[in-house]
Design a protein around this motif. Structure first.
Motif, mmCIF file in Angstrom:
data_model
loop_
_atom_site.group_PDB
_atom_site.id
_atom_site.type_symbol
_atom_site.label_atom_id
_atom_site.label_comp_id
_atom_site.label_asym_id
_atom_site.label_seq_id
_atom_site.Cartn_x
_atom_site.Cartn_y
_atom_site.Cartn_z
ATOM 1 N N GLY A 121 13.992 -8.502 -0.398
ATOM 2 C CA GLY A 121 13.569 -9.621 -1.233
ATOM 3 C C GLY A 121 12.572 -10.522 -0.521
ATOM 4 O O GLY A 121 11.589 -10.983 -1.122
ATOM 5 N N ILE A 122 12.818 -10.784 0.778
ATOM 6 C CA ILE A 122 11.884 -11.597 1.561
ATOM 7 C C ILE A 122 10.519 -10.928 1.607
ATOM 8 O O ILE A 122 9.473 -11.584 1.466
ATOM 9 N N ASP A 123 10.512 -9.613 1.797
ATOM 10 C CA ASP A 123 9.250 -8.875 1.849
ATOM 11 C C ASP A 123 8.485 -8.996 0.546
ATOM 12 O O ASP A 123 7.262 -9.194 0.550
ATOM 13 N N ILE A 124 9.178 -8.905 -0.574
ATOM 14 C CA ILE A 124 8.519 -9.001 -1.880
ATOM 15 C C ILE A 124 7.878 -10.369 -2.054
ATOM 16 O O ILE A 124 6.723 -10.492 -2.506
ATOM 17 N N VAL A 125 8.609 -11.426 -1.670
ATOM 18 C CA VAL A 125 8.086 -12.787 -1.826
ATOM 19 C C VAL A 125 6.849 -13.003 -0.952
ATOM 20 O O VAL A 125 5.801 -13.484 -1.415
ATOM 21 N N LEU A 126 6.958 -12.643 0.335
ATOM 22 C CA LEU A 126 5.834 -12.841 1.250
ATOM 23 C C LEU A 126 4.629 -11.992 0.845
ATOM 24 O O LEU A 126 3.484 -12.469 0.849
ATOM 25 N N LEU A 127 4.890 -10.726 0.519
ATOM 26 C CA LEU A 127 3.792 -9.825 0.186
ATOM 27 C C LEU A 127 3.087 -10.249 -1.098
ATOM 28 O O LEU A 127 1.858 -10.156 -1.202
ATOM 29 N N THR A 128 3.848 -10.742 -2.071
ATOM 30 C CA THR A 128 3.232 -11.205 -3.319
ATOM 31 C C THR A 128 2.296 -12.372 -3.073
ATOM 32 O O THR A 128 1.163 -12.415 -3.579
ATOM 33 N N ASP A 129 2.756 -13.336 -2.267
ATOM 34 C CA ASP A 129 1.928 -14.514 -1.997
ATOM 35 C C ASP A 129 0.692 -14.148 -1.176
ATOM 36 O O ASP A 129 -0.420 -14.597 -1.476
ATOM 37 N N LEU A 130 0.870 -13.320 -0.149
ATOM 38 C CA LEU A 130 -0.261 -12.946 0.690
ATOM 39 C C LEU A 130 -1.260 -12.083 -0.071
ATOM 40 O O LEU A 130 -2.479 -12.224 0.104
ATOM 41 N N SER A 131 -0.766 -11.191 -0.924
ATOM 42 C CA SER A 131 -1.664 -10.361 -1.730
ATOM 43 C C SER A 131 -2.487 -11.224 -2.682
ATOM 44 O O SER A 131 -3.675 -10.955 -2.920
ATOM 45 N N GLU A 182 -6.682 -6.077 4.912
ATOM 46 C CA GLU A 182 -6.566 -6.066 3.462
ATOM 47 C C GLU A 182 -5.099 -6.171 3.089
ATOM 48 O O GLU A 182 -4.211 -6.113 3.953
ATOM 49 N N ARG A 183 -4.829 -6.332 1.821
ATOM 50 C CA ARG A 183 -3.455 -6.595 1.406
ATOM 51 C C ARG A 183 -2.524 -5.407 1.625
ATOM 52 O O ARG A 183 -1.305 -5.567 1.587
ATOM 53 N N THR A 184 -3.087 -4.228 1.867
ATOM 54 C CA THR A 184 -2.251 -3.052 2.120
ATOM 55 C C THR A 184 -2.008 -2.809 3.611
ATOM 56 O O THR A 184 -1.333 -1.847 3.961
ATOM 57 N N THR A 185 -2.548 -3.666 4.479
ATOM 58 C CA THR A 185 -2.385 -3.448 5.917
ATOM 59 C C THR A 185 -0.918 -3.465 6.327
ATOM 60 O O THR A 185 -0.505 -2.717 7.213
ATOM 61 N N GLY A 186 -0.123 -4.311 5.688
ATOM 62 C CA GLY A 186 1.294 -4.362 6.010
ATOM 63 C C GLY A 186 2.006 -3.056 5.730
ATOM 64 O O GLY A 186 2.965 -2.696 6.426
ATOM 65 N N GLN A 187 1.540 -2.324 4.717
ATOM 66 C CA GLN A 187 2.158 -1.039 4.398
ATOM 67 C C GLN A 187 1.873 -0.006 5.487
ATOM 68 O O GLN A 187 2.701 0.862 5.757
#
Length: 298
Positions: A101-111, A216-221
């Motif tokens: 859940g934390i990942d979804i929140v952070l990733l959504t905002d950063l994306s 880019e926004r996919t770098t975390g992946q």
């Protein structure tokens, strides 16, 4: 032969960066038994902060602030959110789910903030290259190997020669016994999360550096390719994380470099090669290369 050497150097550099990320997975698991699926978004946060701050603070200042901020946020997430769930094995499973859940929140905002942009982190290597005999290698890759070696050496020294490292190793062996001996498990956990966050922010620099186009926004992946490295080596073994990262880095680089010869395995096999290697190793050693079998008293 030149192409092979180029792939080997690229694989070593990639493995060195993966080792920074995999150590984060391992140190958190040793301290708390939690698999941190928010690690990729923490890495993206560190890279994003470096990208937006380097014009004002310079690369070194921006990176330092990004590392400190990401470390502080990771520690705060554990201290004020995850630790409230308790310290036992059942709580660790619940907390692992919470990290999703934390990942979804952070990733959504950063994306949302990054959008479709490619952000430069202002690293001093740029697109410079160095000729090593017949091989031409990007300076960013050489820097990745050198910096990762120094940082990983410092982390291993931290494990071996500090009271926090001793407490971490005691907690990894037996949480209840460590608590009875006076180990402050909350502080050990928070320190582990801070360290993992700092390592993730540092790794972002090299994942976004040349020859990559930028952050880019996919770098975390991409950072999640270090997860098979941690599993491959054994989640409770820092040495295993290092070995697993080098194996995964070399595997990915060779699979991409020889994609034309491996076309029978499908296009883009390099993207799934780390997971294929992980599965093959786990079929032989379910606990990982450096994992130890646990003994249970019945």
């Amino acid at each position: 032969m030149t192409a092979f050497l180029d792939n080997i150097l690229g694989g070593l550099a990639l493995g060195a960066v993966y080792a920074l990320v995999a150590l984060g997975f391992v140190v958190i698991f040793k301290a708390s038994g939690v698999l941190n699926f928010a690690h990729g978004s923490l890495l993206l946060l560190g890279g994003y902060l470096t990208a937006v701050l380097h014009d004002d603070l310079g690369f070194a200042g921006a990176l330092a602030l990004a590392v400190l901020t990401t470390a502080a946020l990771a520690g705060a997430l554990d201290r004020f959110l995850l630790q409230r769930g308790g310290q036992d094995a059942h709580s660790a499973h619940v907390q692992t789910i919470v990290t999703i859940g934390i990942d979804i929140v952070l990733l959504t905002d950063l994306s949302r903030r990054i959008g479709g942009d490619l952000l430069s982190l202002g690293d001093p290597w740029g697109d410079a290259v160095t000729e090593l005999g017949p091989v031409t290698v990007a300076d960013s890759r050489l820097a990745a190997i050198v910096v990762s070696a120094v940082v990983i050496g410092a982390v291993f020294a931290l494990f071996r020669f500090t009271s926090w490292g001793l407490s971490l190793r005691a907690a990894a062996e037996d949480l209840e016994a460590a608590a009875l001996m006076g180990v402050r498990l909350g502080r050990v956990r928070a320190g582990a999360w801070c360290l993992a966050g700092a390592l993730a922010a540092l790794a972002a620099v090299f994942l976004a550096a040349f020859p990559a186009p930028g952050l880019e926004r996919t770098t975390g992946q991409i950072a999640l390719n270090a997860f098979p490295a941690a599993i491959l080596g054994g989640l409770a073994s820092p040495a295993g994380a290092l070995a697993g990262s080098l194996i995964i880095g070399l595997t990915e680089a060779l699979a991409v470099g020889y994609q034309s010869e491996l076309h029978v395995l499908g296009e883009g096999f390099g993207d799934v090669a780390p997971y294929a290697v992980m599965l093959l190793v786990l079929l032989v050693r379910p606990t990982g290369l450096f994992g130890a079998k646990g003994a249970a008293r019945v």
